[in-house]
Write an enzyme that holds these catalytic residues in place. Structure first.
Site, PDB file in Angstrom:
ATOM      1  N   ARG A  13       0.799  -1.220   0.000  1.00 21.26           N
ATOM      2  CA  ARG A  13       0.000   0.000   0.000  1.00 21.26           C
ATOM      3  C   ARG A  13       0.835   1.275   0.000  1.00 21.26           C
ATOM      4  O   ARG A  13       0.568   2.197  -0.775  1.00 21.26           O
ATOM      5  CB  ARG A  13      -0.914   0.065   1.247  1.00 21.26           C
ATOM      6  N   THR A  14       1.797   1.342   0.911  1.00 22.76           N
ATOM      7  CA  THR A  14       2.498   2.619   1.091  1.00 22.76           C
ATOM      8  C   THR A  14       3.264   2.991  -0.175  1.00 22.76           C
ATOM      9  O   THR A  14       3.147   4.114  -0.682  1.00 22.76           O
ATOM     10  CB  THR A  14       3.445   2.522   2.294  1.00 22.76           C
TER      11      THR A  14
ATOM     12  N   ARG B  12      11.341   3.806   3.315  1.00 18.73           N
ATOM     13  CA  ARG B  12      11.006   2.852   4.384  1.00 18.73           C
ATOM     14  C   ARG B  12      12.282   2.098   4.724  1.00 18.73           C
ATOM     15  O   ARG B  12      13.006   1.638   3.826  1.00 18.73           O
ATOM     16  CB  ARG B  12       9.920   1.882   3.955  1.00 18.73           C
TER      17      ARG B  12
END
Ligand code: CP
Length: 301
Positions: A51-52, A101
């Site tokens: 998702r991110t 991330r």
């Protein structure tokens, strides 16, 4: 160092948070404004994501910008021993902003300190996930009509769950009441309980899911994260600690909405998906509009 970085939700004031939510609503109404025409954004994902990464990349493309980066650190020169400092310096030569991330807590703060272009933290270990929090707030506001005076149950991996840590800090502006539901092994860390006490935020802690969320406005479920455990035996003991089932929602408030940052494993039975109180897939869709708002603010100021 760029002052426009978003590393922690604490980087934004209440007014800045509300401005992002307002901007996200504008993007939801009109998602194809080309505010990043000609800009290049790097997405550096040293940890897996669906998702991110995809919603940040879709957001940039819809804004007219272009994407470079990697979704698997094994394909980058970090696998040859390049330091994070050198990687950030190099990528900042090519991109106007970096979405990153990383498995290490504090990696995003470090990157922001050495980077001449803005850094957006897309999750650093168990620490923070501020863009997730902004989309959580947007989802809460859309479903409840307000962010003020809500009762929020946080369930599952409260020890390692960066999304719940960021959410507590963000909701501190809006007079919440929290219920923390976790087994002893995954209890909310003391620093967040201290934060609640300092900010006069009432909270209770319980071990059992049962019907402990019947007074809640928001039920925020989380996955027990195998990747955060040092001791896999401990993971095996707690991995299936809670499973929310449709039949457990009969006596909940009509305005209750169930959120989950996703991915889920066993903590929400698929029989909940068709309940009107299940909001987690629309929550993930909201991430697109919120990340359009974030990238516009971060890049354009
Ligand atoms: N919510 C979230 O961070 O999902 P991903 O790990 O798929 O990006």
């Amino acid at each position: 160092m760029s002052n426009n970085s978003l590393v922690s939700i604490a980087d934004y004031s209440k007014e800045e948070i509300l401005a992002i939510l307002h901007s996200a609503a504008d993007f939801e109404a009109n998602p194809n404004r080309k505010t990043l025409d000609g800009r290049v954004i790097a997405t550096l994902f040293f940890e897996p994501s669906t998702r991110t990464r995809l919603s940040f990349e879709t957001a940039v493309i819809r804004l007219g910008g272009s994407i470079i980066g990697f979704s698997d650190a094994a394909t980058s020169s970090s696998s040859k021993g390049e330091t994070l400092n050198d990687t950030i310096h190099m990528v900042s030569c090519y991109a106007d902003a970096i979405v990153m991330r990383h498995p290490l807590e504090g990696a995003a703060r470090y990157a922001a300190e050495v980077s001449p272009v803005p850094i957006v933290n897309a999750g650093d270990g168990s620490n923070q996930h501020p863009s997730q929090t902004l989309l959580d707030l947007y989802s809460i506001l859309k479903t409840q009509g307000t962010l003020e005076n809500l009762t929020i149950c946080l369930v599952g991996d409260l020890k390692y769950g960066r999304t719940v840590h960021s959410l507590i800090m963000a909701m501190s502006h809006f007079n919440p009441t929290f219920k923390f539901i976790a087994p002893d092994e995954l209890k909310m860390p003391d620093e967040y309980k201290v934060f609640c006490r300092k900010n006069n935020i009432p909270f209770t802690e319980v071990n059992e899911l049962n019907d402990n969320f019947n007074d809640a406005d928001i039920l925020y479920m989380t996955r027990v994260q195998k990747e955060r455990f040092q001791d896999l035996m401990e993971y095996e003991r707690v991995k299936n600690v809670y499973t929310l089932k449709n039949s457990m929602l009969d006596n909940t408030k009509t305005n209750l909405r169930i959120l989950h940052p996703l991915p889920r494993v066993t903590e929400i039975d698929p029989d909940v998906d068709s309940n009107e109180k299940a909001y987690y897939f629309r929550q993930a869709q909201n991430g697109l509009y919120v990340r359009q708002a974030i990238m516009s603010k971060v890049v354009l100021g």
